[in-house]
Write an enzyme that holds these catalytic residues in place. Structure first.
Site, PDB file in Angstrom:
ATOM      1  N   CYS A  35       0.838  -1.322  -0.146  1.00 55.93           N
ATOM      2  CA  CYS A  35      -0.027   0.071   0.097  1.00 55.93           C
ATOM      3  C   CYS A  35       0.858   1.320   0.109  1.00 55.93           C
ATOM      4  O   CYS A  35       1.677   1.367   0.807  1.00 55.93           O
ATOM      5  CB  CYS A  35      -0.887   0.052   1.415  1.00 55.93           C
ATOM      6  SG  CYS A  35      -1.706   1.532   1.493  1.00 55.93           S
ATOM      7  N   CYS A  73      -0.731   3.923  -6.191  1.00 59.40           N
ATOM      8  CA  CYS A  73      -1.531   3.185  -5.250  1.00 59.40           C
ATOM      9  C   CYS A  73      -1.691   1.881  -5.732  1.00 59.40           C
ATOM     10  O   CYS A  73      -2.129   1.518  -7.223  1.00 59.40           O
ATOM     11  CB  CYS A  73      -2.928   3.974  -5.239  1.00 59.40           C
ATOM     12  SG  CYS A  73      -4.204   3.130  -4.511  1.00 59.40           S
TER      13      CYS A  73
HETATM   14  N1  DGL Z   1      -4.149   0.612  -1.433  1.00 60.62           N
HETATM   15  C1  DGL Z   1      -3.386   1.936  -1.078  1.00 60.62           C
HETATM   16  C2  DGL Z   1      -2.177   2.619  -1.682  1.00 60.62           C
HETATM   17  O1  DGL Z   1      -1.392   1.947  -2.312  1.00 60.62           O
HETATM   18  C3  DGL Z   1      -4.603   2.796  -0.697  1.00 60.62           C
HETATM   19  C4  DGL Z   1      -6.101   2.579  -0.654  1.00 60.62           C
HETATM   20  C5  DGL Z   1      -6.730   3.354   0.367  1.00 60.62           C
HETATM   21  O2  DGL Z   1      -7.225   4.668   0.207  1.00 60.62           O
HETATM   22  O3  DGL Z   1      -7.004   2.735   1.362  1.00 60.62           O
HETATM   23  O4  DGL Z   1      -2.139   3.951  -1.554  1.00 60.62           O
END
Ligand code: DGL
Length: 269
Positions: A75, A189
């Site tokens: 993430c 993301c």
């Molecule tokens: N998957 C997460 C990232 O890579 C973000 C998603 C969220 O906003 O929770 O930033």
């Protein structure tokens, strides 16, 4: 190190699948615990303090429970905010997610690149540093596209993708000064690569041409392989399970993707 000792993948939701997929392609016998925080999704709309506290606390509990050989923060939002804290607090080796600004800058001919991330990620000083280090001679246009997180979750859970949301995100990049010159876009993301075919179509509609997208999945997979070099993997089918902080019912049809990779159970944190 036992062959059965898992690698822990952590994300707010299902975005970590874009990191898990290339990792399993490289290390097909990897035992995995995939943990997600549906109760805290989306991280991108939270403050730095909230994300930092939440992620550090959850990872502390997860490491205690799973005892992984390695933990991957799959993430960007959590990595850019909390990686330093968790590395300082926990003995487990951690791999974070770095926005793919370097390869995008290397590939750009127009020297104009776009960065799509969550609102929290695109404002991090960490991104300024990556730009200064690797894209100093590029115009770098950013946009916080949190709506794409919901679109990716919807696609995987089987509730559908709103194409308008994708085009809106790309239009917001194109509308910035020199935006029409963008020839490479960083998907900063982990949810966004899960929308890759839809983003390809949306980019053709918005820019009138094919766009090159860059994400960190393959690089992270190589980093995990490097850190696990010389370690044993199980000979038989590796154990794979999900741990969810929140309502497991929200998985919807995403469970089928996990089951296809040999995931056998879902537990609550
Ligand atoms: N998957 C997460 C990232 O890579 C973000 C998603 C969220 O906003 O929770 O930033």
């Amino acid at each position: 190190m036992l062959a059965e000792t898992p690698v822990l993948f952590f994300d707010s939701g299902l975005g970590g699948l874009s990191v898990l997929q290339p990792a399993l392609a490289l290390m097909p016998q990897m035992p995995v615990v995939y943990a997600c925080d549906f109760a805290g999704l989306p991280y991108g709309e939270k403050s730095e303090a909230e994300v930092g506290t939440r992620v550090s606390a959850l990872l502390g509990r997860l490491v205690e429970r799973v005892r992984p050989r390695l933990a991957v923060i799959a993430c960007n939002t959590a990595s850019t905010i909390a990686l330093g804290h968790v590395r300082a607090a926990l003995d487990t080796p951690f791999v974070g997610t770095v926005p793919a600004i370097k390869p995008a800058a290397m590939a750009s001919v127009s020297r104009t690149i776009g960065v799509l991330g969550t609102n929290a990620t695109v404002r991090q000083p960490y991104i300024d540093q990556l730009i200064a280090d690797h894209a100093g001679d590029c115009r770098v246009l950013r946009h916080g596209a949190g709506a794409l997180v919901g679109a990716a979750e919807g696609k995987l859970r089987g509730t559908g993708v709103e194409m308008d949301v994708l085009q809106d995100a790309l239009l917001a990049l194109r509308a910035q000064p020199d935006g029409q010159q963008i020839d490479a876009i960083v998907l900063a993301c982990t949810h966004f690569p899960l929308l890759r075919p839809e983003l390809d179509d949306a980019a053709r509609a918005v820019f009138g041409r094919d766009m090159r997208f860059f994400d960190g999945g393959a690089g992270i997979a190589r980093r995990i392989a490097h850190l696990c070099a010389g370690q044993q993997w199980p000979v038989d089918a590796p154990d794979r399970r999900l741990i969810i902080n929140g309502d497991a019912g929200q998985l919807g049809t995403a469970w089928q993707s996990f089951a296809a990779w040999g995931f056998a159970s879902v537990d609550r944190l």
